[in-house]
Design an enzyme around this catalytic site. Structure first.
Site, PDB file in Angstrom:
ATOM      1  N   GLY A   1      25.101 -17.024 -42.580  1.00  0.00           N
ATOM      2  CA  GLY A   1      25.906 -15.928 -43.127  1.00  0.00           C
ATOM      3  C   GLY A   1      25.153 -14.712 -43.615  1.00  0.00           C
TER       4      GLY A   1
ATOM      5  N   GLU B  25      21.994 -14.338 -50.757  1.00  0.00           N
ATOM      6  CA  GLU B  25      23.182 -15.009 -50.234  1.00  0.00           C
ATOM      7  C   GLU B  25      24.216 -13.978 -49.806  1.00  0.00           C
ATOM      8  OE1 GLU B  25      24.511 -17.495 -49.098  1.00  0.00           O
ATOM      9  OE2 GLU B  25      24.223 -19.345 -50.215  1.00  0.00           O
ATOM     10  N   ASP B  26      25.008 -14.338 -48.809  1.00  0.00           N
ATOM     11  CA  ASP B  26      26.135 -13.502 -48.441  1.00  0.00           C
ATOM     12  C   ASP B  26      27.260 -13.669 -49.473  1.00  0.00           C
ATOM     13  OD1 ASP B  26      26.399 -16.153 -47.691  1.00  0.00           O
ATOM     14  OD2 ASP B  26      27.306 -15.746 -45.745  1.00  0.00           O
TER      15      ASP B  26
ATOM     16  N   ASP C  33      30.587 -19.155 -53.572  1.00  0.00           N
ATOM     17  CA  ASP C  33      31.977 -19.585 -53.719  1.00  0.00           C
ATOM     18  C   ASP C  33      32.009 -20.680 -54.794  1.00  0.00           C
ATOM     19  OD1 ASP C  33      34.714 -19.806 -52.898  1.00  0.00           O
ATOM     20  OD2 ASP C  33      34.205 -21.346 -51.457  1.00  0.00           O
TER      21      ASP C  33
ATOM     22  N   LYS D 239      32.773 -15.145 -55.940  1.00  0.00           N
ATOM     23  CA  LYS D 239      34.161 -15.468 -56.296  1.00  0.00           C
ATOM     24  C   LYS D 239      34.156 -16.190 -57.649  1.00  0.00           C
ATOM     25  CE  LYS D 239      35.697 -16.353 -51.483  1.00  0.00           C
ATOM     26  NZ  LYS D 239      36.022 -17.444 -50.539  1.00  0.00           N
TER      27      LYS D 239
ATOM     28  N   PHE E 278      39.788 -16.322 -48.693  1.00  0.00           N
ATOM     29  CA  PHE E 278      38.818 -16.453 -47.607  1.00  0.00           C
ATOM     30  C   PHE E 278      38.630 -15.117 -46.880  1.00  0.00           C
ATOM     31  CE2 PHE E 278      37.246 -17.766 -43.449  1.00  0.00           C
ATOM     32  CZ  PHE E 278      36.236 -18.637 -43.835  1.00  0.00           C
TER      33      PHE E 278
ATOM     34  N   ASP F 259      31.885 -15.903 -41.349  1.00  0.00           N
ATOM     35  CA  ASP F 259      32.644 -16.344 -40.184  1.00  0.00           C
ATOM     36  C   ASP F 259      33.821 -17.236 -40.538  1.00  0.00           C
ATOM     37  OD1 ASP F 259      30.885 -18.558 -41.009  1.00  0.00           O
ATOM     38  OD2 ASP F 259      31.707 -19.552 -39.238  1.00  0.00           O
TER      39      ASP F 259
ATOM     40  N   ARG G 181      31.541 -12.851 -37.486  1.00  0.00           N
ATOM     41  CA  ARG G 181      30.278 -12.400 -38.099  1.00  0.00           C
ATOM     42  C   ARG G 181      29.902 -10.986 -37.681  1.00  0.00           C
ATOM     43  NH1 ARG G 181      28.050 -17.028 -40.364  1.00  0.00           N
ATOM     44  NH2 ARG G 181      28.219 -18.958 -39.166  1.00  0.00           N
TER      45      ARG G 181
END
Ligand code: IMP
Ligand code: MG
Length: 179
Positions: free
Chosen positions: A49, A103-104, A107, A135, A156, A163, A169
């Site tokens: 990611g 990090e992308d 969560d 998040k 999401f 993705d 992506r």
């Protein structure tokens, strides 16, 4: 710019324009530069990611630095499986180094926790966590996140590296799952 995209069986609608993403990345870069500067950090991207986050982040970082990647997997479809596996680990000697994880998205924090575990016995000088998206409602861990590009609601998203079952992506903007 497409207002909606369909990936597999789901439809996503435009959520964050690429200009806002670029602003968030720039803010992260200046925060990290201010704190770490020319301490010769090693930036570690989390595949798959974060490949675009790393590419855009390091091209703005104005001091000498190194770049490496680890590969973790947890998600199946649009839900986390809870079980995180390391598919590609670290080969560099990190003793005495300042490591910044890029990090992308954070969560639940399961991936992050597993990642932090990888670095525990490496005798680092410092370990910092940076993520483009965070998040807060989904995060279940205590570990502080040092640099956050943008907080988002617990829905999401896809695009800019993120993705849905392998697709999305390549989208330059962020799209959110349509309810
Ligand atoms: P966590 O382990 O629950 O924190 O999830 C972390 C990983 O799950 C991220 O690095 C992403 O690869 C993936 N992920 C979490 N949320 C999303 C999302 O909204 N869209 C796409 N992938 C996500
Ligand atoms: Mg990831």
């Amino acid at each position: 710019m497409k207002k909606e995209v369909t990936l597999h069986d789901k439809t996503f609608e435009i959520f964050i324009h690429q200009d806002k993403i670029a602003e968030a990345i720039s803010k992260m870069v200046s925060d990290v530069e201010r704190e770490i500067g020319d301490d010769n950090p090693i930036f570690i991207g989390v595949l798959n990611g974060s490949f675009l986050v790393v590419a855009d982040f390091v091209r703005q970082y104005k001091y000498n630095c190194e770049v490496s990647f680890v590969k973790m997997a947890s998600y199946v479809g649009t839900g986390t499986t809870g079980e995180v596996r390391t598919l590609l680990g670290i080969n560099e000697d990190l003793k005495g180094r300042t490591v910044v994880i890029l990090e992308d998205i954070v969560d639940t924090g399961n991936t992050l926790e597993k990642l932090i575990g990888i670095f525990e016995d490496k005798e680092l000088k410092a370990l910092k966590i940076a993520t483009l998206f965070y998040k807060p409602e989904a995060y279940k861990k205590d570990h502080p996140i040092d640099y956050i590009g943008m907080e988002i609601e617990n829905k999401f998203i896809v695009g800019y590296g993120l993705d849905y079952d392998g697709w999305g992506r390549n989208l330059p903007h962020i799209y959110q799952l349509k309810e």
